[in-house]
Design an enzyme around this catalytic site. Structure first.
Site, PDB file in Angstrom:
ATOM      1  N   GLU A  17      52.972 -16.674  11.350  1.00 48.15           N
ATOM      2  CA  GLU A  17      54.046 -15.599  11.857  1.00 48.15           C
ATOM      3  C   GLU A  17      53.236 -14.308  12.187  1.00 48.15           C
ATOM      4  O   GLU A  17      52.604 -13.469  11.359  1.00 48.15           O
ATOM      5  CB  GLU A  17      55.015 -14.925  10.819  1.00 48.15           C
ATOM      6  CG  GLU A  17      55.908 -16.091  10.718  1.00 48.15           C
ATOM      7  CD  GLU A  17      57.058 -15.615   9.623  1.00 48.15           C
ATOM      8  OE1 GLU A  17      57.230 -14.347   9.500  1.00 48.15           O
ATOM      9  OE2 GLU A  17      58.067 -16.205   9.002  1.00 48.15           O
TER      10      GLU A  17
ATOM     11  N   GLU B 293      57.030 -18.863   2.449  1.00 47.49           N
ATOM     12  CA  GLU B 293      56.507 -17.706   1.582  1.00 47.49           C
ATOM     13  C   GLU B 293      56.638 -17.714   0.194  1.00 47.49           C
ATOM     14  O   GLU B 293      57.134 -16.796  -0.518  1.00 47.49           O
ATOM     15  CB  GLU B 293      57.441 -16.456   2.476  1.00 47.49           C
ATOM     16  CG  GLU B 293      56.920 -16.113   3.883  1.00 47.49           C
ATOM     17  CD  GLU B 293      57.363 -14.868   4.394  1.00 47.49           C
ATOM     18  OE1 GLU B 293      57.063 -14.234   5.257  1.00 47.49           O
ATOM     19  OE2 GLU B 293      58.771 -14.785   3.824  1.00 47.49           O
TER      20      GLU B 293
END
Length: 652
Positions: A280, A206
């Site tokens: 995710e 991320e």
């Protein structure tokens, strides 16, 4: 509980029919694409596109769709790894994903730990043995709602290290490269091309949400390649940040909770000729102290997964099984106020914190069974749960009496924060509490800059509590000189956002009375490691009084009988503290909720008698109860999504 889940359990054994929403849908047959079946390996996980068809993954040249599920080995007792992985396989998933927490594996500079519950290699080989492929997410930053996002706390104690997750020489050479020099050689033999189950490796995590150095992600990519990683590399970012975090030539993946019309608009700008992977897919969410417990509707999860399958989108359920933030590993959030993540990492996942089946599990198993050509494995049995006799602590020890059993205190003219405390071979203190003592000879207006929560005492009498919102209190007049004591707790370092740069704990700024700085401190580190409790056994414990206010240890015996089983501890009447079983830290309890029980794995209990110690910060309770089921919410939130403004409702 058995009666409640019986319809779902029976549905798991029901005949597998084609899903009505997928007319004419050909079932997937990947029986030949299993770790045990693929002995002769030449081509690992690849991306391809045939003519005008959709881009897709191939494994050993065969079309392959990733049905992934996240399990973190460090959040699950090692004795239960096999059980959780078998349940992942029995649900219909073909791939395991897991993070690697740097802060747990290197607790002190240069001192690595890959033993016991941190035996990464054993966990990955076990997945292969059970027929699962693996996507590894080695960081170095992982987020994961873990302290400092998995980065070691000693990184923020170095004056020469101005920033984290950037290409400055100190972070690269002294820390990141040293980590990868130790970690990656363990990973290389586990790769697909070496006969292992790892088919892909993530480059950092991320970074689009951080985005401070354009050279950082390519540097991490090269660090992996130079050390022998040959499998498919990928990045992972939120939908809106994917253009900030991806690397040219590396597969970009996205994180999301639900499909929307423009979900992949930015991803397609980065790569239109590669298959879509949801790294995710958030099937639930984590909880923080003082907020509501999050729940996500199982039907919505099922519907979204069905849409993924119909569109031939690969995905990873985060979390399939969340587990527990045992000890002090929890992270924190900061949205105007610091909030620690609760001990449970149940996450409203597909499996519960204790490994039990949920409605989501049975819905997904039925869905996967309808699209897979081969029968699913039988459901593993559930681990039995039990209620033990209530424990009433018989002995207690005020914190002040326990100080002599700590390691030698540090003396300093000025207060020192946790991370800079000269202990642990110069690596500072990671977690727990830190106690500052200094002599004062007058009262007045006290100002303290402390992180995260500080209790202030005059000798042994509490005079106030300080936190982010309260930094001042008045000390009443007294005669002579007295001992000012400040007990500071690290409630978890922020695990996401630029705030990770500012996560020093303890006394972190000015401290003074009437604007006159205080000096001459004795500083005690309360890390509460297992060897501390071994020393504490030789202390002179006192009988528990009818009531006691202030920090103290409470000792009792939990009688588990000849065959210990899982249970859930309930701390009714207690206020705030931690529970230690046979020296193991189960985690934090706090009356503000939402979590009301602590998971106690039967694998951590001895037959018959077990030592249970509570470190209670505020005031004593009566007994410690156990239950055969958890209670993770004093208030719960029913919502279509995961936020507070999406049509949900709170019920208490």
């Amino acid at each position: 509980a058995g009666i409640f889940f019986l319809p779902f359990i029976m549905s798991g054994f029901a005949p597998r029919a084609k899903h009505a929403s997928i007319p004419g849908f050909a079932r997937f047959n990947w029986s030949h694409l299993a770790p045990a079946e693929l002995k002769d390996r030449h081509v690992g996980l690849q991306t391809t596109r045939m003519g005008r068809g959709k881009p897709h993954f191939t494994l050993e040249g065969h079309k392959f769709l990733i049905f992934g599920g996240s399990i973190h080995y460090f959040r699950v007792p090692r004795a239960y790894w096999r059980d959780r992985l078998l349940k992942l396989k029995a649900c219909g998933f073909n791939t395991l994903t897991t993070y690697v927490p740097w802060n747990l594996h290197e607790p002190e500079r240069g001192k690595f730990d890959f033993s016991g519950n941190l035996d990464l290699e054993a966990f990955i080989w076990m997945a292969a043995e059970l027929g699962l492929w693996v996507i590894l997410r080695p960081g170095p930053y992982i987020c994961s709602e873990i302290d400092l996002g998995g980065l070691p706390r000693y990184l923020i104690s170095e004056p020469s290290l101005k920033s984290l997750r950037e290409c400055n020489p100190v972070f690269k050479v002294q820390h990141h490269d040293a980590l990868f020099d130790h970690l990656i050689p363990r990973v290389v033999p586990l790769q697909y091309h070496r006969g292992g189950p790892i088919i892909a490796v993530q480059v950092e995590n991320e970074y689009g949400s951080y985005n401070k150095d354009k050279d950082y992600m390519p540097y991490v990519q090269q660090a992996l390649l130079q050390r022998g990683i040959v499998e498919l590399l990928l990045t992972s970012d939120n939908e809106r940040d994917v253009l900030k975090g991806y690397i040219k030539g590396v597969l970009a993946t996205v994180n999301m909770k639900t499909l929307s019309r423009d979900a992949f608009s930015l991803l397609n700008k980065a790569q239109s000729e590669k298959p879509i992977m949801i790294m995710e897919f958030w099937v639930g969410w984590f909880d923080t102290w003082g907020n509501q417990h999050f729940l996500r509707d199982a039907k919505e999860v099922e519907h979204t997964v069905l849409e993924f399958i119909k569109a031939e989108i690969s995905f990873n359920a985060y979390m399939f099984h969340g587990g527990t933030n045992f000890g002090f590993m929890n992270g924190a959030t900061y949205l105007g106020k610091h909030r620690g993540v609760v001990t449970s990492y149940d996450y409203d996942a597909v499996l519960t914190e204790a490994g039990d089946y949920t409605e989501k599990y049975f819905k997904l198993r039925k869905l996967f069974g309808s699209v897979l050509a081969t029968p699913l494995p039988p459901l593993p049995d559930l681990a039995p749960k039990t209620m033990y006799p209530a424990v009433r602590p018989s002995l207690f020890l005020p914190l002040w009496d326990a100080l002599e059993y700590l390691n030698e205190p540090v003396t300093s003219n000025i207060p020192v924060n946790m991370e800079n405390l000269p202990i642990n071979h110069g690596s500072g203190q990671s977690y727990g509490f830190i106690l500052y003592e200094t002599s004062i000879c007058s009262g007045g207006h006290l100002y303290v800059h402390a992180q995260d929560m500080a209790q202030v005492f005059l000798n042994e009498a509490i005079i106030g509590v300080l936190d982010d919102d309260t930094r001042n209190l008045d000390i009443p007049k007294f005669k002579g000189c007295q001992l000012l004591r400040i007990l500071v707790e690290n409630q978890g370092r922020v695990n996401f956002s630029w705030k990770i740069q500012e996560q020093r704990k303890g006394l972190t700024g000015f401290i003074g009375i009437n604007n006159i700085p205080l000096k001459g401190f004795t500083i005690y580190s309360l890390e509460m490691k297992m060897n501390f409790f071994e020393r504490l056994r030789s202390a002179t414990w006192r009988p528990v009084p009818e009531s006691y206010s202030g920090p103290a240890f409470y000792l009792g015996t939990l009688m588990a009988g000849p065959s210990p089983k899982d249970t859930f501890l309930r701390l009714l009447g207690w206020n705030y503290g931690f529970v230690f079983i046979n020296g193991r830290n189960l985690g934090r309890y706090w009356h503000i909720g939402p979590q009301e029980t602590l998971y106690l794995p039967g694998a951590w209990l001895h037959p018959e008698n077990n030592e249970i110690i509570l470190f209670e910060k505020m005031r004593s309770g009566s007994d410690i109860q156990s239950m055969d089921r958890p209670n993770l919410f004093s208030c719960f939130y029913l919502a279509v999504g995961l936020g507070g403004g999406d049509g949900g409702r709170q019920e208490c």
